[in-house]
Scaffold this motif. Structure first.
Motif, short mmCIF file in Angstrom:
data_model
loop_
_atom_site.label_atom_id
_atom_site.label_comp_id
_atom_site.label_asym_id
_atom_site.label_seq_id
_atom_site.Cartn_x
_atom_site.Cartn_y
_atom_site.Cartn_z
N CYS A 88 -32.29 7.83 15.57
CA CYS A 88 -31.68 7.33 14.35
C CYS A 88 -32.18 8.10 13.15
O CYS A 88 -33.12 8.87 13.23
CB CYS A 88 -31.96 5.85 14.17
SG CYS A 88 -33.64 5.50 13.62
N GLU A 89 -31.53 7.85 12.05
CA GLU A 89 -31.92 8.35 10.74
C GLU A 89 -32.18 7.11 9.89
O GLU A 89 -31.29 6.28 9.71
CB GLU A 89 -30.78 9.19 10.15
CG GLU A 89 -31.06 9.80 8.83
CD GLU A 89 -31.96 11.02 8.93
OE1 GLU A 89 -32.58 11.34 7.91
OE2 GLU A 89 -32.04 11.62 10.01
N SER A 90 -33.38 6.95 9.39
CA SER A 90 -33.72 5.78 8.60
C SER A 90 -33.67 6.14 7.12
O SER A 90 -34.31 7.09 6.69
CB SER A 90 -35.12 5.29 8.97
OG SER A 90 -35.39 4.06 8.34
N VAL A 91 -32.86 5.39 6.37
CA VAL A 91 -32.68 5.65 4.94
C VAL A 91 -32.76 4.33 4.19
O VAL A 91 -31.98 3.40 4.45
CB VAL A 91 -31.31 6.31 4.65
CG1 VAL A 91 -31.14 6.55 3.15
CG2 VAL A 91 -31.16 7.61 5.43
N ALA A 92 -33.72 4.21 3.30
CA ALA A 92 -33.88 3.04 2.43
C ALA A 92 -33.88 1.72 3.21
O ALA A 92 -33.24 0.76 2.82
CB ALA A 92 -32.80 3.03 1.35
N GLY A 93 -34.58 1.72 4.34
CA GLY A 93 -34.71 0.51 5.13
C GLY A 93 -33.59 0.22 6.11
O GLY A 93 -33.61 -0.78 6.81
N VAL A 94 -32.59 1.09 6.19
CA VAL A 94 -31.48 0.93 7.13
C VAL A 94 -31.53 2.05 8.15
O VAL A 94 -31.65 3.22 7.79
CB VAL A 94 -30.12 0.92 6.40
CG1 VAL A 94 -28.96 0.85 7.39
CG2 VAL A 94 -30.05 -0.24 5.42
N ASP A 95 -31.44 1.68 9.43
CA ASP A 95 -31.43 2.66 10.52
C ASP A 95 -29.99 3.00 10.89
O ASP A 95 -29.20 2.10 11.21
CB ASP A 95 -32.16 2.10 11.74
CG ASP A 95 -33.65 1.89 11.48
OD1 ASP A 95 -34.20 2.54 10.58
OD2 ASP A 95 -34.26 1.06 12.19
N TRP A 96 -29.67 4.28 10.85
CA TRP A 96 -28.33 4.77 11.16
C TRP A 96 -28.35 5.51 12.49
O TRP A 96 -29.08 6.48 12.65
CB TRP A 96 -27.84 5.71 10.06
CG TRP A 96 -27.67 5.04 8.74
CD1 TRP A 96 -28.59 4.96 7.74
CD2 TRP A 96 -26.51 4.36 8.27
NE1 TRP A 96 -28.07 4.27 6.67
CE2 TRP A 96 -26.79 3.89 6.98
CE3 TRP A 96 -25.25 4.10 8.83
CZ2 TRP A 96 -25.87 3.18 6.22
CZ3 TRP A 96 -24.33 3.40 8.08
CH2 TRP A 96 -24.63 2.94 6.79
N PHE A 97 -27.53 5.07 13.43
CA PHE A 97 -27.38 5.74 14.72
C PHE A 97 -26.42 6.91 14.58
O PHE A 97 -25.36 6.79 13.96
CB PHE A 97 -26.85 4.75 15.77
CG PHE A 97 -26.41 5.41 17.04
CD1 PHE A 97 -27.34 5.90 17.94
CD2 PHE A 97 -25.06 5.55 17.34
CE1 PHE A 97 -26.95 6.52 19.11
CE2 PHE A 97 -24.66 6.16 18.51
CZ PHE A 97 -25.60 6.65 19.40
N VAL A 98 -26.81 8.04 15.16
CA VAL A 98 -25.96 9.22 15.22
C VAL A 98 -25.88 9.63 16.69
O VAL A 98 -26.92 9.86 17.32
CB VAL A 98 -26.54 10.39 14.39
CG1 VAL A 98 -25.62 11.59 14.44
CG2 VAL A 98 -26.81 9.96 12.96
N PRO A 99 -24.67 9.71 17.26
CA PRO A 99 -24.57 10.11 18.67
C PRO A 99 -25.22 11.47 18.94
O PRO A 99 -25.19 12.36 18.08
CB PRO A 99 -23.06 10.17 18.92
CG PRO A 99 -22.47 9.28 17.89
CD PRO A 99 -23.36 9.42 16.68
N ASP A 100 -25.82 11.59 20.12
CA ASP A 100 -26.44 12.85 20.51
C ASP A 100 -25.44 13.98 20.34
O ASP A 100 -24.28 13.86 20.67
CB ASP A 100 -26.90 12.78 21.98
CG ASP A 100 -28.05 11.81 22.17
OD1 ASP A 100 -28.77 11.52 21.19
OD2 ASP A 100 -28.23 11.33 23.31
N GLY A 101 -25.90 15.07 19.81
CA GLY A 101 -25.05 16.25 19.65
C GLY A 101 -24.36 16.33 18.30
O GLY A 101 -24.14 17.42 17.78
N GLU A 102 -23.98 15.20 17.72
CA GLU A 102 -23.27 15.23 16.44
C GLU A 102 -24.19 15.63 15.29
O GLU A 102 -23.76 16.25 14.33
CB GLU A 102 -22.63 13.89 16.13
CG GLU A 102 -21.40 13.61 16.95
CD GLU A 102 -20.68 12.34 16.53
OE1 GLU A 102 -20.88 11.86 15.39
OE2 GLU A 102 -19.90 11.82 17.35
N TYR A 103 -25.43 15.23 15.37
CA TYR A 103 -26.34 15.47 14.25
C TYR A 103 -26.70 16.94 14.10
O TYR A 103 -26.96 17.41 13.01
CB TYR A 103 -27.61 14.64 14.42
CG TYR A 103 -28.40 14.53 13.14
CD1 TYR A 103 -27.93 13.76 12.08
CD2 TYR A 103 -29.60 15.20 12.99
CE1 TYR A 103 -28.64 13.67 10.90
CE2 TYR A 103 -30.32 15.10 11.80
CZ TYR A 103 -29.83 14.34 10.77
OH TYR A 103 -30.53 14.25 9.59
#
Length: 158
Positions: A88-103
């Motif tokens: 995930c990418e954590s920004v300002a207390g919120v965890d954002w899931f990014v599918p493998d490969g897309e990031y």
């Protein structure tokens, strides 16, 4: 060019222009619909210097910006590829899931999902805006997600 083709040309040009962006409204519980409505009401008129554009259906739980559109949808299901221990990418207390490969592949569209919140928020970012719009979108959206959504867990950080 035939007369029929000339008559069809304006219709083709109009249909080629982007109309309202479709947002899948889905079936939301009353609580999720209320949270999504409050979330959408707080979304800005611009995102990463892109103006907000019309969405369909009217009153859909989301918003869109630019052309091609960055599409934000509230109340989505579990994202494809999501699993316990997902990155995930954590920004300002919120965890954002990014599918493998897309990031890491800047040649494809990217989809971010607040997979550890209820209801979930999904952000679809066309490759045209990647990676700059990703930071801008999560920076703007994270405080709004945190305010209106329930946090139900956190991603595993490596």
């Amino acid at each position: 060019m035939t007369r029929a083709a000339l008559l069809l040309l304006p219709l083709l040009l109009v249909s080629a222009c982007g109309g309202p962006v479709q947002i899948d409204a889905g079936d939301l519980s009353d609580a999720d619909a209320k949270a999504c409505a409050a979330f959408v009401d707080e979304l800005p008129e611009t995102l990463d210097d892109l103006d907000r554009v019309d969405v369909q259906p009217a009153g859909a739980p989301g918003a869109a910006y630019g052309d091609p559109a960055i599409v934000i949808t509230c109340g989505v299901g579990q994202p494809d590829g999501y699993h316990a221990g997902a990155s995930c990418e954590s920004v300002a207390g919120v965890d954002w899931f990014v599918p493998d490969g897309e990031y890491t592949d800047h040649a494809i569209d990217v989809t971010l999902t607040s997979a550890w919140s209820r209801p979930r928020v999904e952000v679809q970012i066309p490759k045209d805006y990647w990676p700059e719009a990703t930071a801008a979108a999560t920076g703007v959206l994270s405080p709004i997600v945190e305010k209106h959504m329930e946090t139900v867990g956190h991603c595993q950080r490596l």
